[in-house]
Write a protein that holds these residues in place. Sequence first.
Motif, PDB file in Angstrom:
ATOM      1  N   SER A  98       0.837  -1.193   0.000  1.00 34.20           N
ATOM      2  CA  SER A  98       0.000   0.000   0.000  1.00 34.20           C
ATOM      3  C   SER A  98       0.875   1.247   0.000  1.00 34.20           C
ATOM      4  CB  SER A  98      -0.909   0.024   1.232  1.00 34.20           C
ATOM      5  OG  SER A  98      -1.574   1.266   1.322  1.00 34.20           O
ATOM      6  N   ASP A  99       0.805   2.002  -1.092  1.00 31.02           N
ATOM      7  CA  ASP A  99       1.515   3.280  -1.133  1.00 31.02           C
ATOM      8  C   ASP A  99       0.865   4.282  -0.185  1.00 31.02           C
ATOM      9  OD1 ASP A  99       3.574   2.720  -3.027  1.00 31.02           O
ATOM     10  OD2 ASP A  99       2.088   2.826  -4.632  1.00 31.02           O
ATOM     11  N   LEU A 100      -0.453   4.223  -0.066  1.00 27.23           N
ATOM     12  CA  LEU A 100      -1.163   5.125   0.827  1.00 27.23           C
ATOM     13  C   LEU A 100      -0.718   4.951   2.273  1.00 27.23           C
ATOM     14  CD1 LEU A 100      -3.417   7.251   1.172  1.00 27.23           C
ATOM     15  CD2 LEU A 100      -5.003   5.350   1.492  1.00 27.23           C
ATOM     16  N   GLU A 101      -0.612   3.699   2.731  1.00 24.82           N
ATOM     17  CA  GLU A 101      -0.209   3.416   4.109  1.00 24.82           C
ATOM     18  C   GLU A 101       1.294   3.202   4.255  1.00 24.82           C
ATOM     19  OE1 GLU A 101      -2.503   0.101   5.453  1.00 24.82           O
ATOM     20  OE2 GLU A 101      -4.330   1.290   5.621  1.00 24.82           O
ATOM     21  N   VAL A 125       5.750  -4.703   7.166  1.00 22.75           N
ATOM     22  CA  VAL A 125       6.575  -3.498   7.285  1.00 22.75           C
ATOM     23  C   VAL A 125       5.640  -2.304   7.158  1.00 22.75           C
ATOM     24  CG1 VAL A 125       8.333  -2.103   6.119  1.00 22.75           C
ATOM     25  CG2 VAL A 125       8.651  -4.575   6.366  1.00 22.75           C
ATOM     26  N   ARG A 126       5.812  -1.333   8.026  1.00 21.08           N
ATOM     27  CA  ARG A 126       4.968  -0.130   7.978  1.00 21.08           C
ATOM     28  C   ARG A 126       5.813   1.076   8.329  1.00 21.08           C
ATOM     29  NH1 ARG A 126      -0.609   1.651   9.467  1.00 21.08           N
ATOM     30  NH2 ARG A 126      -0.622   3.651   8.431  1.00 21.08           N
ATOM     31  N   LEU A 127       5.654   2.140   7.558  1.00 21.13           N
ATOM     32  CA  LEU A 127       6.328   3.407   7.828  1.00 21.13           C
ATOM     33  C   LEU A 127       5.290   4.432   8.260  1.00 21.13           C
ATOM     34  CD1 LEU A 127       8.658   3.682   4.691  1.00 21.13           C
ATOM     35  CD2 LEU A 127       9.146   2.624   6.906  1.00 21.13           C
ATOM     36  N   LEU A 128       5.673   5.259   9.221  1.00 18.11           N
ATOM     37  CA  LEU A 128       4.817   6.353   9.671  1.00 18.11           C
ATOM     38  C   LEU A 128       5.670   7.598   9.802  1.00 18.11           C
ATOM     39  CD1 LEU A 128       2.890   4.425  12.446  1.00 18.11           C
ATOM     40  CD2 LEU A 128       1.906   5.287  10.317  1.00 18.11           C
ATOM     41  N   PRO A 129       5.098   8.760   9.497  1.00 15.54           N
ATOM     42  CA  PRO A 129       5.878   9.989   9.633  1.00 15.54           C
ATOM     43  C   PRO A 129       6.056  10.387  11.095  1.00 15.54           C
ATOM     44  CG  PRO A 129       3.658  10.485   8.878  1.00 15.54           C
ATOM     45  CD  PRO A 129       3.780   8.991   8.932  1.00 15.54           C
ATOM     46  N   VAL A 130       7.243  10.849  11.400  1.00 11.62           N
ATOM     47  CA  VAL A 130       7.527  11.498  12.679  1.00 11.62           C
ATOM     48  C   VAL A 130       7.673  12.969  12.310  1.00 11.62           C
ATOM     49  CG1 VAL A 130       9.119  11.717  14.615  1.00 11.62           C
ATOM     50  CG2 VAL A 130       8.695   9.464  13.595  1.00 11.62           C
ATOM     51  N   THR A 131       6.678  13.753  12.655  1.00 11.35           N
ATOM     52  CA  THR A 131       6.654  15.144  12.193  1.00 11.35           C
ATOM     53  C   THR A 131       7.680  16.027  12.891  1.00 11.35           C
ATOM     54  OG1 THR A 131       4.872  15.645  13.743  1.00 11.35           O
ATOM     55  CG2 THR A 131       4.247  15.002  11.494  1.00 11.35           C
ATOM     56  N   ASP A 132       8.157  15.603  14.023  1.00 11.92           N
ATOM     57  CA  ASP A 132       9.210  16.340  14.724  1.00 11.92           C
ATOM     58  C   ASP A 132      10.547  16.036  14.039  1.00 11.92           C
ATOM     59  OD1 ASP A 132      10.792  17.699  16.527  1.00 11.92           O
ATOM     60  OD2 ASP A 132      10.699  16.144  18.056  1.00 11.92           O
ATOM     61  N   GLY A 133      10.894  16.848  13.069  1.00 15.98           N
ATOM     62  CA  GLY A 133      12.154  16.657  12.367  1.00 15.98           C
ATOM     63  C   GLY A 133      12.021  15.956  11.022  1.00 15.98           C
ATOM     64  N   ASP A 134      10.793  15.707  10.556  1.00 18.68           N
ATOM     65  CA  ASP A 134      10.561  15.050   9.264  1.00 18.68           C
ATOM     66  C   ASP A 134      11.329  13.737   9.173  1.00 18.68           C
ATOM     67  OD1 ASP A 134       9.338  14.695   6.822  1.00 18.68           O
ATOM     68  OD2 ASP A 134      10.759  15.946   5.727  1.00 18.68           O
TER      69      ASP A 134
END
Length: 147
Positions: free
Chosen positions: A70-73, A94-103
């Motif tokens: 899934s490109d969306l997830e 495998v899953r990626l999530l953004p950490v907005t503190d510092g991109d």
Amino acid sequence: MPHVVKSTIIDAPTTAVWDVLRDFNGHDRWHPAVATSAIERSQASDKIGCIRRFRLKDGSELREQLLALSDLEQSFSYCLLDTPIQLFNYVAHVRLLPVTDGDRTFWHWESRFTTRPEQSEALTRMVAEDIYQAGFEAIRSHLKQAA
């Protein structure tokens, strides 16, 4: 049933990490254990159901199948079809999530498998350290070299 869960923070945006991980046939370019890799039947590496056949640097050959992407997830799942290692019914996510503190990127990698009870602890440690942790470190290095 062993359950391996590892996660890390990568100092790069999720799009950069996903660009590397999304290629189901690209792990030979960044994972230190993988020598060569090819998708069987000349299928695309993002086609659900495609099978990658790869050789480890120790000469072992494995086959894994892409179960979901899934490109969306920014996630994918795969299973192990053939291996000389006593891992049975191995399925990983495998899953990626953004950490907005510092991109940055939060990378979650987990799997479940069955094996003989006397091998459970050693194989759990091998998956966690030699595959997942080594993969985290390799992606860090790969992204630094690409920058």
